[in-house]
Motif scaffolding. Structure first.
Motif, PDB file in Angstrom:
ATOM      1  N   HIS A 180       0.781  -1.272   0.197  1.00  0.00           N
ATOM      2  CA  HIS A 180       0.093  -0.086   0.110  1.00  0.00           C
ATOM      3  C   HIS A 180       0.872   1.320   0.183  1.00  0.00           C
ATOM      4  O   HIS A 180       0.576   2.398  -0.624  1.00  0.00           O
ATOM      5  N   SER A 184       0.682   4.174  -2.895  1.00  0.00           N
ATOM      6  CA  SER A 184       0.652   5.618  -2.569  1.00  0.00           C
ATOM      7  C   SER A 184       1.523   6.350  -3.290  1.00  0.00           C
ATOM      8  O   SER A 184       1.209   7.365  -3.793  1.00  0.00           O
ATOM      9  N   CYS A 187       0.539   6.579  -6.921  1.00  0.00           N
ATOM     10  CA  CYS A 187      -0.602   7.348  -7.258  1.00  0.00           C
ATOM     11  C   CYS A 187       0.044   8.788  -7.101  1.00  0.00           C
ATOM     12  O   CYS A 187      -0.661   9.702  -7.791  1.00  0.00           O
ATOM     13  N   GLU A 188       0.701   9.204  -5.992  1.00  0.00           N
ATOM     14  CA  GLU A 188       0.956  10.507  -6.044  1.00  0.00           C
ATOM     15  C   GLU A 188       2.021  10.981  -7.177  1.00  0.00           C
ATOM     16  O   GLU A 188       2.058  12.230  -7.602  1.00  0.00           O
TER      17      GLU A 188
END
Length: 235
Positions: A180, A184, A187-188
């Motif tokens: 996870h 992240s 995604c960022e």
């Protein structure tokens, strides 16, 4: 080499390496009676003609009686185009611009399948703007793509763009409790997560994660640093 010479050379290459059975396979995905266009990740005119993709796209359009979409372009990234490093290509996804006809079907064409990032990015662009991608085809695939495809027909007729279920499991196992956190970071930094990786990109991330873990480092910190470095002006 001028544009016409590049096109003539591309036609000769395609005549030598292309397998006509590919058109039969593409035809299995065609939905007759629908507006269908052939689309290749062509660079902005005057920057890079990408002759192989252009000629293959036109040949495909001629076979099925379709038009080549000429209103969509890949915005060039000089750093990405000049590198084959998978981390750099992963950190600098291609950007597209232009008009997609909502509701139309698209056949995506490219010259060489390496990590699949260009085709995946173009497919996402088409879908976000209301089009439907029905099939993708390239003239060739890199050795990493075809390594597990031992049969001639499989090498010639199809390799995975989206991750297989086995690859998804392998990626989760390789990342472990950092899954996870790495998701992240992606995604960022990239505006898409691990679930949007291609088969070859997921393979790369899995292999890197195992190496990083062996060295006792944080996988999420490593990828965050690499993404930042790839986008720095010095590269």
């Amino acid at each position: 080499m001028d544009e016409q010479e590049a096109i003539r050379a591309a036609r000769q290459i395609i005549d030598e390496i292309h397998d006509e059975r590919i058109f039969d396979l593409i035809g299995e995905y065609v939905r007759f009676g629908r507006t269908t266009k052939v689309l290749a990740p062509i660079k902005i005119p005057g920057v890079n003609t990408n002759a192989l993709s252009m000629v293959y796209a036109q040949a495909t359009a001629n076979i099925f009686g379709y038009e080549v979409e000429d209103r969509v372009f890949q915005i060039t990234s000089e750093k990405r185009d000049r590198k084959i490093d998978p981390m750099l290509r992963l950190a600098l996804p291609p950007v597209f611009a232009g008009e997609i006809e909502a509701g139309a079907d698209y056949i995506l064409i490219d010259d060489v399948f390496t990590t699949g990032g260009t085709l995946a990015g173009l497919r996402g662009y088409v879908h976000r703007h209301g089009g439907n991608v029905i099939v993708c085809s390239t003239l060739a695939a890199g050795t990493r793509v075809t390594r597990e495809a031992t049969r001639y027909d499989k090498r010639q007729m199809g390799v995975a763009l989206a991750p297989t279920n086995a690859r998804v499991r392998d990626l989760r196992n390789a990342l472990g409790d950092e899954y996870h956190a790495v998701d992240s970071v992606f995604c960022e930094g990239l505006k898409y997560g691990l679930q949007q990786l291609t088969e070859q990109e997921a393979r790369f991330v899995s292999n890197q994660a195992r190496t990083i873990r062996t060295c006792g480092e944080s996988v999420s910190d490593w990828f965050a640093g690499k993404i930042l470095a790839a986008r720095s002006p010095e590269i």
